[in-house]
Design a protein around this motif. Structure first.
Motif, PDB file in Angstrom:
ATOM      1  N   PHE A  40     -12.191   0.502  14.441  1.00 26.42           N
ATOM      2  CA  PHE A  40     -12.778   1.238  15.567  1.00 26.42           C
ATOM      3  C   PHE A  40     -12.049   2.566  15.747  1.00 26.42           C
ATOM      4  CE2 PHE A  40     -12.646   2.377  20.091  1.00 26.42           C
ATOM      5  CZ  PHE A  40     -13.999   2.523  20.338  1.00 26.42           C
ATOM      6  N   GLU A  41     -12.820   3.574  16.162  1.00 27.66           N
ATOM      7  CA  GLU A  41     -12.236   4.890  16.457  1.00 27.66           C
ATOM      8  C   GLU A  41     -13.077   5.563  17.518  1.00 27.66           C
ATOM      9  OE1 GLU A  41     -11.054   9.111  14.218  1.00 27.66           O
ATOM     10  OE2 GLU A  41     -12.185   7.562  13.144  1.00 27.66           O
ATOM     11  N   ASP A  42     -12.398   6.207  18.471  1.00 32.55           N
ATOM     12  CA  ASP A  42     -13.107   7.027  19.449  1.00 32.55           C
ATOM     13  C   ASP A  42     -12.250   8.242  19.785  1.00 32.55           C
ATOM     14  OD1 ASP A  42     -11.135   6.093  21.129  1.00 32.55           O
ATOM     15  OD2 ASP A  42     -12.453   4.810  22.327  1.00 32.55           O
ATOM     16  N   LYS A  43     -12.659   8.980  20.807  1.00 32.79           N
ATOM     17  CA  LYS A  43     -11.970  10.226  21.141  1.00 32.79           C
ATOM     18  C   LYS A  43     -10.742  10.028  22.024  1.00 32.79           C
ATOM     19  CE  LYS A  43     -16.129  13.070  20.710  1.00 32.79           C
ATOM     20  NZ  LYS A  43     -17.058  14.037  21.378  1.00 32.79           N
ATOM     21  N   LEU A  44     -10.544   8.816  22.510  1.00 39.49           N
ATOM     22  CA  LEU A  44      -9.370   8.555  23.346  1.00 39.49           C
ATOM     23  C   LEU A  44      -8.144   8.397  22.450  1.00 39.49           C
ATOM     24  CD1 LEU A  44     -10.780   6.088  26.019  1.00 39.49           C
ATOM     25  CD2 LEU A  44     -10.589   8.576  26.123  1.00 39.49           C
ATOM     26  N   ILE A  45      -7.154   9.234  22.693  1.00 33.96           N
ATOM     27  CA  ILE A  45      -5.989   9.266  21.790  1.00 33.96           C
ATOM     28  C   ILE A  45      -4.757   8.646  22.460  1.00 33.96           C
ATOM     29  CG2 ILE A  45      -6.839  11.249  20.507  1.00 33.96           C
ATOM     30  CD1 ILE A  45      -5.016  13.036  22.183  1.00 33.96           C
ATOM     31  N   TYR A  46      -3.764   8.384  21.612  1.00 32.07           N
ATOM     32  CA  TYR A  46      -2.486   7.796  22.025  1.00 32.07           C
ATOM     33  C   TYR A  46      -2.670   6.407  22.645  1.00 32.07           C
ATOM     34  CZ  TYR A  46      -0.952  12.553  21.149  1.00 32.07           C
ATOM     35  OH  TYR A  46      -0.712  13.767  20.555  1.00 32.07           O
ATOM     36  N   LYS A  47      -3.402   5.578  21.924  1.00 27.05           N
ATOM     37  CA  LYS A  47      -3.546   4.180  22.319  1.00 27.05           C
ATOM     38  C   LYS A  47      -2.194   3.479  22.165  1.00 27.05           C
ATOM     39  CE  LYS A  47      -8.384   3.918  20.731  1.00 27.05           C
ATOM     40  NZ  LYS A  47      -8.545   5.351  20.468  1.00 27.05           N
ATOM     41  N   THR A  48      -1.934   2.501  23.027  1.00 24.61           N
ATOM     42  CA  THR A  48      -0.682   1.743  22.960  1.00 24.61           C
ATOM     43  C   THR A  48      -0.958   0.269  23.253  1.00 24.61           C
ATOM     44  OG1 THR A  48      -0.174   2.067  25.307  1.00 24.61           O
ATOM     45  CG2 THR A  48       0.677   3.724  23.773  1.00 24.61           C
ATOM     46  N   ASN A  91       0.855  -1.176   0.000  1.00 32.83           N
ATOM     47  CA  ASN A  91       0.000   0.000   0.000  1.00 32.83           C
ATOM     48  C   ASN A  91       0.892   1.227   0.000  1.00 32.83           C
ATOM     49  OD1 ASN A  91      -1.649   2.287   0.904  1.00 32.83           O
ATOM     50  ND2 ASN A  91      -3.250   0.759   1.251  1.00 32.83           N
ATOM     51  N   LEU A  92       0.955   1.866  -1.174  1.00 30.50           N
ATOM     52  CA  LEU A  92       1.823   3.035  -1.345  1.00 30.50           C
ATOM     53  C   LEU A  92       1.004   4.299  -1.597  1.00 30.50           C
ATOM     54  CD1 LEU A  92       4.580   1.404  -3.626  1.00 30.50           C
ATOM     55  CD2 LEU A  92       4.472   1.539  -1.127  1.00 30.50           C
ATOM     56  N   SER A  93      -0.252   4.278  -1.115  1.00 31.22           N
ATOM     57  CA  SER A  93      -1.126   5.439  -1.301  1.00 31.22           C
ATOM     58  C   SER A  93      -1.584   6.054   0.016  1.00 31.22           C
ATOM     59  CB  SER A  93      -2.361   5.039  -2.130  1.00 31.22           C
ATOM     60  OG  SER A  93      -3.075   3.991  -1.493  1.00 31.22           O
ATOM     61  N   ASP A  94      -1.843   5.234   1.024  1.00 30.27           N
ATOM     62  CA  ASP A  94      -2.295   5.740   2.325  1.00 30.27           C
ATOM     63  C   ASP A  94      -1.072   6.170   3.124  1.00 30.27           C
ATOM     64  OD1 ASP A  94      -3.116   5.934   5.059  1.00 30.27           O
ATOM     65  OD2 ASP A  94      -4.898   4.773   4.572  1.00 30.27           O
ATOM     66  N   ASP A  95      -0.960   7.470   3.382  1.00 34.90           N
ATOM     67  CA  ASP A  95       0.229   7.999   4.057  1.00 34.90           C
ATOM     68  C   ASP A  95      -0.008   8.307   5.532  1.00 34.90           C
ATOM     69  OD1 ASP A  95      -1.386  10.174   3.813  1.00 34.90           O
ATOM     70  OD2 ASP A  95       0.084  11.447   2.782  1.00 34.90           O
ATOM     71  N   SER A  96      -1.079   7.767   6.109  1.00 31.43           N
ATOM     72  CA  SER A  96      -1.334   7.994   7.538  1.00 31.43           C
ATOM     73  C   SER A  96      -0.314   7.228   8.381  1.00 31.43           C
ATOM     74  CB  SER A  96      -2.750   7.535   7.901  1.00 31.43           C
ATOM     75  OG  SER A  96      -2.888   6.132   7.680  1.00 31.43           O
ATOM     76  N   VAL A  97      -0.133   7.671   9.624  1.00 30.33           N
ATOM     77  CA  VAL A  97       0.793   7.004  10.547  1.00 30.33           C
ATOM     78  C   VAL A  97       0.220   5.646  10.925  1.00 30.33           C
ATOM     79  CG1 VAL A  97       1.884   7.117  12.807  1.00 30.33           C
ATOM     80  CG2 VAL A  97       1.643   9.194  11.417  1.00 30.33           C
ATOM     81  N   GLN A 105      -3.729   3.520  13.996  1.00 31.79           N
ATOM     82  CA  GLN A 105      -3.635   4.434  12.857  1.00 31.79           C
ATOM     83  C   GLN A 105      -3.906   5.869  13.293  1.00 31.79           C
ATOM     84  OE1 GLN A 105      -6.455   3.601   9.733  1.00 31.79           O
ATOM     85  NE2 GLN A 105      -5.292   4.709   8.176  1.00 31.79           N
ATOM     86  N   GLY A 106      -3.205   6.802  12.642  1.00 31.30           N
ATOM     87  CA  GLY A 106      -3.433   8.223  12.879  1.00 31.30           C
ATOM     88  C   GLY A 106      -2.297   8.880  13.629  1.00 31.30           C
ATOM     89  N   ASP A 107      -2.234  10.198  13.497  1.00 31.48           N
ATOM     90  CA  ASP A 107      -1.181  10.967  14.163  1.00 31.48           C
ATOM     91  C   ASP A 107      -1.220  10.803  15.674  1.00 31.48           C
ATOM     92  OD1 ASP A 107      -0.345  11.891  11.720  1.00 31.48           O
ATOM     93  OD2 ASP A 107      -1.496  13.754  11.838  1.00 31.48           O
ATOM     94  N   LYS A 108      -2.402  10.580  16.216  1.00 35.44           N
ATOM     95  CA  LYS A 108      -2.557  10.426  17.661  1.00 35.44           C
ATOM     96  C   LYS A 108      -2.988   9.004  18.030  1.00 35.44           C
ATOM     97  CE  LYS A 108      -3.698  15.301  18.432  1.00 35.44           C
ATOM     98  NZ  LYS A 108      -4.675  16.254  19.001  1.00 35.44           N
ATOM     99  N   SER A 109      -2.780   8.055  17.113  1.00 38.07           N
ATOM    100  CA  SER A 109      -3.134   6.646  17.353  1.00 38.07           C
ATOM    101  C   SER A 109      -4.565   6.516  17.853  1.00 38.07           C
ATOM    102  CB  SER A 109      -2.162   6.014  18.366  1.00 38.07           C
ATOM    103  OG  SER A 109      -0.847   6.066  17.893  1.00 38.07           O
ATOM    104  N   GLU A 110      -5.451   7.221  17.185  1.00 35.64           N
ATOM    105  CA  GLU A 110      -6.846   7.231  17.624  1.00 35.64           C
ATOM    106  C   GLU A 110      -7.669   6.085  17.037  1.00 35.64           C
ATOM    107  OE1 GLU A 110      -6.455  10.068  14.085  1.00 35.64           O
ATOM    108  OE2 GLU A 110      -5.341   9.551  15.892  1.00 35.64           O
TER     109      GLU A 110
END
Length: 593
Positions: free
Chosen positions: A395-403, A351-357, A374-379
């Motif tokens: 899945f996605e929610d408002k809690l950021i920086y998941k690890t 996958n050389l098109s999706d440039d998200s983290v 996925q995402g700048d804040k691992s959301e």
């Protein structure tokens, strides 16, 4: 009155240290100088040093000056005029070893026992000449008769084949055991590095291959490697047309590495992988993928645990190995995803098109999907299909920086750790500033998402305030993690959250540095004991007891267990960062440096 022929008192320090510590032999005595023409001189090797000694021949058998032999063996010789015997003695501990010789006679008394020499003694001028064999051995040394006489003043001399493990394979090489030290054939070691060896008339040894020119000189502790002078541990010795030297000196001269094993040595002809080496993942039961960082680069390498060689290098980090060990996946700095074929050693962008983290790749059990944050804040929690490279949000929610993303063994649930953000209160006015931050109930908690739900939701399975690290699923869907209270002196616990959400403590009061759930579902922990030892335990759920699997004085920082459960690799601090060690045959064996 007794006539003293020679008396030499030498410090015991002469005999200590290197097997080839030079032996001080004084100048030939006046009596020896006055010998008849039948006395000759030859060069012998004493503790690796060349020495000149006088000898004579009787029926083609060489006899040597009793004066000089006594000096070599640190013994005292006296003449007894009453018994007309030459008395040679040496104190060894509480015992005194002694030989009584008579001139031109085969009769001799050794330590009080009468016996006969194979060749009678002989007077030449005013010096008695005797056979070296019985003399040297009586006073604790040994000798070997070759083109020149080889003597060790303590211990034995033995020629025998020795075994080395070279790049994971057993090799036989010629060995010389002398005075408790082991030397190895220069010719045989040179062949391991595709080098040739020649010895010229000046006793100079030349060892060459396409990269190295090594020069040694017999009975000399200086070696030149590509014109650079290096001091040797022991003097090279020539015995029966074979040059023997210290094996570590030779291996290091070729830029190889050598490690002691239980019975011999391991030789790496290419040198061990160096640098900060960490995050080991088993590819198969004999190779591991590691992250390796040096001053100039960061990369991932597949290292064979038998040969200790790097088999394959990928110029990327944070790779995740598939369950079958045939593939690995990673995302580059642009967010693009690549698939590494660990069998063919080919890398393809899927996958050389999706440039998200994209972080923390976790493979599904069937190897078809790889979940990630996925995402700048691992959301977000998403997955990529490794066949077509398509990406889907789970899945996605408002809690950021998941690890700490983990997938259950049946592939039906994921867990992660995340904390709620504090509530910020600002001052009033045109230029508000932060007044306070309310951190109530913002501690990190473990959340679980059921992937089979039509609309997946994140369910918190913990509500406690302590730190939660190393979360993992067990085979039955239960979750284990290490619970540690940073504000308490209490040692960490291992807690388990059952599928019915009940919480229990499996292990308590241990200084736990790492927790691993193996591919077979076994719980293992790395503990730093109060005595400083590192211990890897396995938890037996039936007996509710810990089983000691590995114990070492090394400071271990992490570990990984092979899929068959038979091998363990661990990391430990080294001079260049983390180094890798393998638990093998009950001991820790270095894999990297």
């Amino acid at each position: 009155m007794k006539r003293k022929i020679s008396s030499l008192v030498m410090a015991t320090a002469v005999l200590s240290g290197s097997v080839f510590t030079p032996v001080a032999v004084t100048n030939v005595s006046a009596a020896t100088i006055q010998q008849q023409q039948s006395a000759q001189k030859e060069t012998i090797i004493v503790n690796g040093q060349e020495k000149v000694i006088s000898f004579t021949q009787v029926n083609k058998k060489k006899l040597y000056s009793i004066d000089q032999l006594s000096q070599i063996m640190v013994a005292t010789v006296k003449y007894n005029s009453k018994t007309k015997a030459y008395e040679v003695s040496k104190k060894s501990g509480k015992q005194v070893k002694k030989i009584d010789y008579k001139a031109n006679a085969a009769d001799v008394v050794i330590n009080g026992k009468k016996t006969k020499l194979s060749t009678p003694t002989k007077m030449v001028g005013k010096t008695l000449f005797v056979e070296a064999d019985s003399f040297v051995k009586t006073f604790g040394g040994d000798l070997l008769i070759d083109k020149s006489l080889l003597i060790t003043v303590a211990g034995t001399i033995n020629l025998a084949e020795k075994s080395l493990t070279v790049d994971g394979n057993d090799k036989k090489v010629k060995g010389l055991s002398i005075n408790g030290k082991q030397l190895y054939s220069v010719q045989d070691i040179a062949k391991l590095f595709s080098a040739t060896t020649t010895v010229n008339k000046n006793n100079e040894v030349l060892v060459t291959n396409k990269d190295k020119t090594i020069k040694l000189k017999l009975s000399n502790k200086a070696m030149t490697v590509n014109n650079k002078v290096i001091n040797l541990k022991e003097n090279p010795i020539l015995v029966k047309n074979v040059v023997y030297a210290d094996v570590s000196d030779l291996v290091h001269a070729f830029n190889g590495d050598i490690l002691p094993t239980q019975n011999s040595y391991f030789v790496s002809t290419t040198g061990l992988v160096s640098g900060d080496t960490f995050k080991p993942q088993w590819v198969d039961n004999s190779s591991i993928l590691v992250t390796n960082e040096t001053e100039t680069e960061s990369r991932s390498m597949v290292v064979n645990t038998s040969s200790k060689k790097g088999l394959f290098t990928v110029n990327a980090t944070e790779l995740a190995v598939s369950p079958n060990g045939k593939q690995a996946i990673y995302s580059d700095e642009n967010g693009y995803v690549y698939l590494v074929d660990l069998v063919t050693k080919k890398i393809n962008g899927i996958n050389l098109s999706d440039d998200s983290v994209k972080l923390e790749f976790v493979w599904s059990p069937d190897g078809q999907k790889v979940y990630f944050l996925q995402g700048d804040k691992s959301e977000k929690v998403s997955y990529i299909n490794v066949v077509d490279g398509s990406i889907k949000k789970v899945f996605e929610d408002k809690l950021i920086y998941k690890t700490d993303l983990r997938l259950s063994m049946d592939g039906k649930k994921v867990l992660y750790i995340v904390a709620k953000e504090g509530i910020t209160k600002n001052t009033e006015g045109e230029n508000p500033e932060v007044d306070s931050i309310d951190l109530t109930d913002t501690e990190e908690q473990i959340y679980v998402v059921n992937l089979e739900d039509a609309e997946p939701k994140a369910i918190p399975v913990t509500i406690t305030k302590e730190n939660k690290v190393f979360p993992s699923f067990l085979a039955d869907g239960s979750i284990v993690y290490v619970s540690a209270d940073p504000e308490s002196d209490k040692l960490p616990d291992v807690k388990m959250i059952s599928v019915d959400q009940s919480v229990s403590t499996l292990i308590s009061n241990k200084d736990i540095n790492n927790l691993v759930v193996t591919s077979k579902g076994e719980v293992m922990i790395l503990v730093r004991e109060s005595n400083g030892n590192s211990v890897i335990y396995e938890w037996n759920n039936a007996t509710k007891k810990l089983k000691n699997i590995v114990q070492t004085k090394l400071e271990l920082t992490s570990f990984s267990v092979s899929n068959d459960g038979k091998s363990i690799v661990a990391t430990t601090p080294g001079t260049n960062g983390e180094t890798l060690v393998l638990f093998k045959n009950g001991v820790m064996e270095l894999l990297t440096k």
